[in-house]
Motif scaffolding. Structure first.
Motif, PDB file in Angstrom:
ATOM      1  N   LEU A 119      -3.187  48.111 -44.568  1.00  0.00           N
ATOM      2  CA  LEU A 119      -2.867  47.185 -43.482  1.00  0.00           C
ATOM      3  C   LEU A 119      -3.008  47.911 -42.157  1.00  0.00           C
ATOM      4  O   LEU A 119      -2.472  49.013 -41.985  1.00  0.00           O
ATOM      5  CB  LEU A 119      -1.444  46.643 -43.635  1.00  0.00           C
ATOM      6  CG  LEU A 119      -1.163  45.852 -44.914  1.00  0.00           C
ATOM      7  CD1 LEU A 119       0.326  45.636 -45.098  1.00  0.00           C
ATOM      8  CD2 LEU A 119      -1.895  44.525 -44.876  1.00  0.00           C
ATOM      9  N   GLU A 123      -1.301  43.862 -37.682  1.00  0.00           N
ATOM     10  CA  GLU A 123      -1.371  42.799 -38.692  1.00  0.00           C
ATOM     11  C   GLU A 123       0.017  42.248 -38.990  1.00  0.00           C
ATOM     12  O   GLU A 123       1.010  42.965 -38.936  1.00  0.00           O
ATOM     13  CB  GLU A 123      -2.001  43.318 -39.987  1.00  0.00           C
ATOM     14  CG  GLU A 123      -3.487  43.562 -39.875  1.00  0.00           C
ATOM     15  CD  GLU A 123      -4.115  43.777 -41.232  1.00  0.00           C
ATOM     16  OE1 GLU A 123      -4.054  42.850 -42.077  1.00  0.00           O
ATOM     17  OE2 GLU A 123      -4.659  44.872 -41.458  1.00  0.00           O
ATOM     18  N   VAL A 125       2.791  40.869 -41.529  1.00  0.00           N
ATOM     19  CA  VAL A 125       3.129  41.101 -42.929  1.00  0.00           C
ATOM     20  C   VAL A 125       4.365  40.304 -43.307  1.00  0.00           C
ATOM     21  O   VAL A 125       5.099  39.816 -42.455  1.00  0.00           O
ATOM     22  CB  VAL A 125       3.385  42.605 -43.209  1.00  0.00           C
ATOM     23  CG1 VAL A 125       2.126  43.414 -43.018  1.00  0.00           C
ATOM     24  CG2 VAL A 125       4.516  43.147 -42.348  1.00  0.00           C
ATOM     25  N   THR A 138       3.484  42.809 -47.865  1.00  0.00           N
ATOM     26  CA  THR A 138       2.143  42.328 -48.170  1.00  0.00           C
ATOM     27  C   THR A 138       1.620  41.599 -46.944  1.00  0.00           C
ATOM     28  O   THR A 138       2.392  41.198 -46.076  1.00  0.00           O
ATOM     29  CB  THR A 138       2.149  41.407 -49.411  1.00  0.00           C
ATOM     30  OG1 THR A 138       0.801  41.117 -49.771  1.00  0.00           O
ATOM     31  CG2 THR A 138       2.893  40.125 -49.150  1.00  0.00           C
ATOM     32  N   LYS A 139       0.307  41.433 -46.889  1.00  0.00           N
ATOM     33  CA  LYS A 139      -0.305  40.731 -45.765  1.00  0.00           C
ATOM     34  C   LYS A 139       0.213  39.300 -45.720  1.00  0.00           C
ATOM     35  O   LYS A 139       0.309  38.628 -46.735  1.00  0.00           O
ATOM     36  CB  LYS A 139      -1.818  40.744 -45.924  1.00  0.00           C
ATOM     37  CG  LYS A 139      -2.564  40.222 -44.714  1.00  0.00           C
ATOM     38  CD  LYS A 139      -4.057  40.329 -44.954  1.00  0.00           C
ATOM     39  CE  LYS A 139      -4.638  41.139 -43.830  1.00  0.00           C
ATOM     40  NZ  LYS A 139      -6.068  41.342 -43.967  1.00  0.00           N
ATOM     41  N   ARG A 141       0.267  35.545 -45.539  1.00  0.00           N
ATOM     42  CA  ARG A 141      -0.717  34.539 -45.944  1.00  0.00           C
ATOM     43  C   ARG A 141      -0.450  33.189 -45.286  1.00  0.00           C
ATOM     44  O   ARG A 141      -1.095  32.205 -45.564  1.00  0.00           O
ATOM     45  CB  ARG A 141      -0.686  34.376 -47.458  1.00  0.00           C
ATOM     46  CG  ARG A 141      -0.772  35.683 -48.219  1.00  0.00           C
ATOM     47  CD  ARG A 141      -2.141  35.938 -48.774  1.00  0.00           C
ATOM     48  NE  ARG A 141      -2.153  37.064 -49.677  1.00  0.00           N
ATOM     49  CZ  ARG A 141      -2.560  38.278 -49.335  1.00  0.00           C
ATOM     50  NH1 ARG A 141      -2.949  38.522 -48.120  1.00  0.00           N
ATOM     51  NH2 ARG A 141      -2.563  39.253 -50.214  1.00  0.00           N
TER      52      ARG A 141
END
Length: 144
Positions: A119, A123, A125, A138-139, A141
């Motif tokens: 990452l 970004e 998360v 986690t990224k 979504r």
């Protein structure tokens, strides 16, 4: 400088550091330093008695408060504010690359974090879970 004053300065420094960390462990040591200062001022000039008195106070406070905090953590309705991080959004401040921890900002706090994917800085998360010192993220979504 008198030894009792040095103990009070040590206690003051420990209190300031405690306010920055919020662990309560340094608070007990600061209280022990205050007791050592009182022993130096009123009871004995012996450094050994001062250290002994302060150490006993720290030990007693640590032992008794462990039981109390354990009771509060297991009581009905207790929710640790840190546990509420799960599911929240954050921003990557330092990249997470090849499984090496990076830093993410969640709300107003920064945390070390790991992820299964790389990452980059900036970004968004989502926090999956919290370990003892690391967040697993986690990224983001979006609302899928």
């Amino acid at each position: 400088m008198e030894l009792w004053a040095i103990w009070l300065i040590i206690a003051g420094v420990l209190l300031v550091v405690e306010m920055l960390t919020l662990t309560f462990y340094l608070l007990w040591v600061a209280i022990g330093a205050v007791v050592a200062s009182a022993v130096a001022l009123f009871v004995s000039e012996s450094f050994i008695w001062q250290v002994l008195a302060g150490s006993v106070v720290v030990l007693v406070l640590t032992l008794f408060t462990k039981r109390i905090t354990r009771y509060f953590k297991t009581s009905k309705g207790f929710k640790d504010a840190v546990d509420e991080l799960q599911g929240k959004q954050g921003i990557v401040v330092e990249p997470i690359i090849d499984g090496k921890p990076g830093i993410v900002k969640v709300g107003s706090e920064t945390w070390s974090a790991v992820a299964e994917e790389s990452l980059g800085k900036g970004e968004t998360v989502e926090v999956l879970e919290r370990g003892s010192a690391l967040l697993k993220v986690t990224k983001w979504r979006g609302d899928v």
